[in-house]
Design a protein around this motif. Structure first.
Motif, PDB file in Angstrom:
ATOM      1  N   GLY A   1       0.817  -1.210   0.000  1.00  0.00           N
ATOM      2  CA  GLY A   1       0.000   0.000   0.000  1.00  0.00           C
ATOM      3  C   GLY A   1       0.849   1.256   0.000  1.00  0.00           C
ATOM      4  O   GLY A   1       0.598   2.196  -0.771  1.00  0.00           O
ATOM      5  N   ILE A   2       1.866   1.274   0.830  1.00  0.00           N
ATOM      6  CA  ILE A   2       2.764   2.436   0.884  1.00  0.00           C
ATOM      7  C   ILE A   2       3.517   2.596  -0.429  1.00  0.00           C
ATOM      8  O   ILE A   2       3.642   3.701  -0.963  1.00  0.00           O
ATOM      9  N   LEU A   3       3.989   1.490  -0.984  1.00  0.00           N
ATOM     10  CA  LEU A   3       4.700   1.531  -2.261  1.00  0.00           C
ATOM     11  C   LEU A   3       3.799   2.050  -3.385  1.00  0.00           C
ATOM     12  O   LEU A   3       4.239   2.863  -4.216  1.00  0.00           O
ATOM     13  N   LEU A   4       2.554   1.612  -3.413  1.00  0.00           N
ATOM     14  CA  LEU A   4       1.629   2.088  -4.444  1.00  0.00           C
ATOM     15  C   LEU A   4       1.373   3.591  -4.326  1.00  0.00           C
ATOM     16  O   LEU A   4       1.301   4.298  -5.333  1.00  0.00           O
ATOM     17  N   ILE A   5       1.233   4.075  -3.105  1.00  0.00           N
ATOM     18  CA  ILE A   5       0.991   5.508  -2.907  1.00  0.00           C
ATOM     19  C   ILE A   5       2.194   6.319  -3.370  1.00  0.00           C
ATOM     20  O   ILE A   5       2.055   7.302  -4.106  1.00  0.00           O
ATOM     21  N   VAL A   6       3.384   5.908  -2.968  1.00  0.00           N
ATOM     22  CA  VAL A   6       4.596   6.629  -3.368  1.00  0.00           C
ATOM     23  C   VAL A   6       4.763   6.582  -4.888  1.00  0.00           C
ATOM     24  O   VAL A   6       5.038   7.602  -5.524  1.00  0.00           O
ATOM     25  N   ALA A   7       4.579   5.402  -5.489  1.00  0.00           N
ATOM     26  CA  ALA A   7       4.715   5.269  -6.932  1.00  0.00           C
ATOM     27  C   ALA A   7       3.629   6.056  -7.662  1.00  0.00           C
ATOM     28  O   ALA A   7       3.857   6.558  -8.766  1.00  0.00           O
ATOM     29  N   GLY A   8       2.471   6.177  -7.055  1.00  0.00           N
ATOM     30  CA  GLY A   8       1.386   6.934  -7.677  1.00  0.00           C
ATOM     31  C   GLY A   8       1.706   8.407  -7.826  1.00  0.00           C
ATOM     32  O   GLY A   8       1.242   9.055  -8.765  1.00  0.00           O
ATOM     33  N   PHE A   9       2.481   8.931  -6.907  1.00  0.00           N
ATOM     34  CA  PHE A   9       2.868  10.332  -7.018  1.00  0.00           C
ATOM     35  C   PHE A   9       3.902  10.556  -8.125  1.00  0.00           C
ATOM     36  O   PHE A   9       4.199  11.688  -8.482  1.00  0.00           O
ATOM     37  N   LEU A  10       4.431   9.465  -8.662  1.00  0.00           N
ATOM     38  CA  LEU A  10       5.331   9.551  -9.814  1.00  0.00           C
ATOM     39  C   LEU A  10       4.563   9.227 -11.086  1.00  0.00           C
ATOM     40  O   LEU A  10       5.122   8.751 -12.072  1.00  0.00           O
ATOM     41  N   GLY A  11       3.270   9.486 -11.073  1.00  0.00           N
ATOM     42  CA  GLY A  11       2.382   9.110 -12.164  1.00  0.00           C
ATOM     43  C   GLY A  11       2.692   9.763 -13.489  1.00  0.00           C
ATOM     44  O   GLY A  11       2.207   9.308 -14.519  1.00  0.00           O
ATOM     45  N   PHE A  12       3.473  10.801 -13.487  1.00  0.00           N
ATOM     46  CA  PHE A  12       3.835  11.433 -14.747  1.00  0.00           C
ATOM     47  C   PHE A  12       4.844  10.601 -15.520  1.00  0.00           C
ATOM     48  O   PHE A  12       5.080  10.847 -16.702  1.00  0.00           O
ATOM     49  N   LEU A  13       5.447   9.606 -14.885  1.00  0.00           N
ATOM     50  CA  LEU A  13       6.409   8.729 -15.551  1.00  0.00           C
ATOM     51  C   LEU A  13       5.670   7.608 -16.290  1.00  0.00           C
ATOM     52  O   LEU A  13       4.570   7.226 -15.898  1.00  0.00           O
ATOM     53  N   PRO A  14       6.271   7.067 -17.337  1.00  0.00           N
ATOM     54  CA  PRO A  14       5.633   5.943 -18.038  1.00  0.00           C
ATOM     55  C   PRO A  14       5.454   4.739 -17.106  1.00  0.00           C
ATOM     56  O   PRO A  14       6.245   4.532 -16.189  1.00  0.00           O
ATOM     57  N   ILE A  15       4.424   3.984 -17.321  1.00  0.00           N
ATOM     58  CA  ILE A  15       4.038   2.770 -16.595  1.00  0.00           C
ATOM     59  C   ILE A  15       3.399   3.094 -15.249  1.00  0.00           C
ATOM     60  O   ILE A  15       2.384   2.546 -14.900  1.00  0.00           O
ATOM     61  N   LEU A  16       3.992   3.991 -14.480  1.00  0.00           N
ATOM     62  CA  LEU A  16       3.397   4.367 -13.203  1.00  0.00           C
ATOM     63  C   LEU A  16       2.216   5.281 -13.471  1.00  0.00           C
ATOM     64  O   LEU A  16       2.133   5.929 -14.501  1.00  0.00           O
ATOM     65  N   GLY A  17       1.294   5.328 -12.543  1.00  0.00           N
ATOM     66  CA  GLY A  17       0.132   6.173 -12.772  1.00  0.00           C
ATOM     67  C   GLY A  17      -0.496   6.640 -11.481  1.00  0.00           C
ATOM     68  O   GLY A  17      -0.276   6.071 -10.411  1.00  0.00           O
ATOM     69  N   PHE A  18      -1.296   7.678 -11.610  1.00  0.00           N
ATOM     70  CA  PHE A  18      -1.985   8.219 -10.441  1.00  0.00           C
ATOM     71  C   PHE A  18      -3.036   7.247  -9.908  1.00  0.00           C
ATOM     72  O   PHE A  18      -3.496   7.387  -8.783  1.00  0.00           O
ATOM     73  N   TRP A  19      -3.410   6.237 -10.700  1.00  0.00           N
ATOM     74  CA  TRP A  19      -4.367   5.232 -10.260  1.00  0.00           C
ATOM     75  C   TRP A  19      -3.834   4.424  -9.075  1.00  0.00           C
ATOM     76  O   TRP A  19      -4.595   3.787  -8.363  1.00  0.00           O
ATOM     77  N   MET A  20      -2.536   4.457  -8.868  1.00  0.00           N
ATOM     78  CA  MET A  20      -1.925   3.689  -7.783  1.00  0.00           C
ATOM     79  C   MET A  20      -2.243   4.271  -6.410  1.00  0.00           C
ATOM     80  O   MET A  20      -2.276   3.542  -5.426  1.00  0.00           O
ATOM     81  N   VAL A  21      -2.475   5.562  -6.341  1.00  0.00           N
ATOM     82  CA  VAL A  21      -2.737   6.210  -5.045  1.00  0.00           C
ATOM     83  C   VAL A  21      -4.024   5.684  -4.411  1.00  0.00           C
ATOM     84  O   VAL A  21      -4.003   5.244  -3.250  1.00  0.00           O
ATOM     85  N   PRO A  22      -5.176   5.674  -5.112  1.00  0.00           N
ATOM     86  CA  PRO A  22      -6.381   5.153  -4.466  1.00  0.00           C
ATOM     87  C   PRO A  22      -6.267   3.674  -4.105  1.00  0.00           C
ATOM     88  O   PRO A  22      -6.766   3.245  -3.054  1.00  0.00           O
TER      89      PRO A  22
END
Length: 91
Positions: A45-66
């Protein structure tokens, strides 16, 4: 009593999320929701939230935060109410 309302709201959001996912991914999320998945659920959960804030990068996305918040809300009681409300509003 109010904890039950928030638990039910989160469960509805989980069910809604699972309907839109492939079966294998839904099974993995089901395992994470079980009690034995707790040791993995919190770091994921913590990893998804942190990675979600890098959503502007390819593959990662803001969908990870919720999704990360939904995972954390399973174990952190004070996150249940705001997470459930935000997901209902967001959907």
């Amino acid at each position: 009593m109010t904890g039950d309302v928030h638990d039910k709201r989160l469960n509805r959001q989980w069910d809604r999320l699972k309907r839109g996912l492939p079966r294998s991914v839904a099974r993995g999320l089901n395992w994470l929701r079980e009690e034995k998945g707790r040791r993995v659920r919190i770091p994921v959960g913590i990893l998804l939230i942190v990675a979600g804030f890098l959503g502007f990068l390819p593959i990662l996305g803001f969908w990870m935060v919720p999704l990360g918040l939904l995972l954390l809300a399973q174990d952190v009681p004070f996150l249940k109410r705001p997470t459930g409300r935000a997901l209902v509003w967001f959907n």
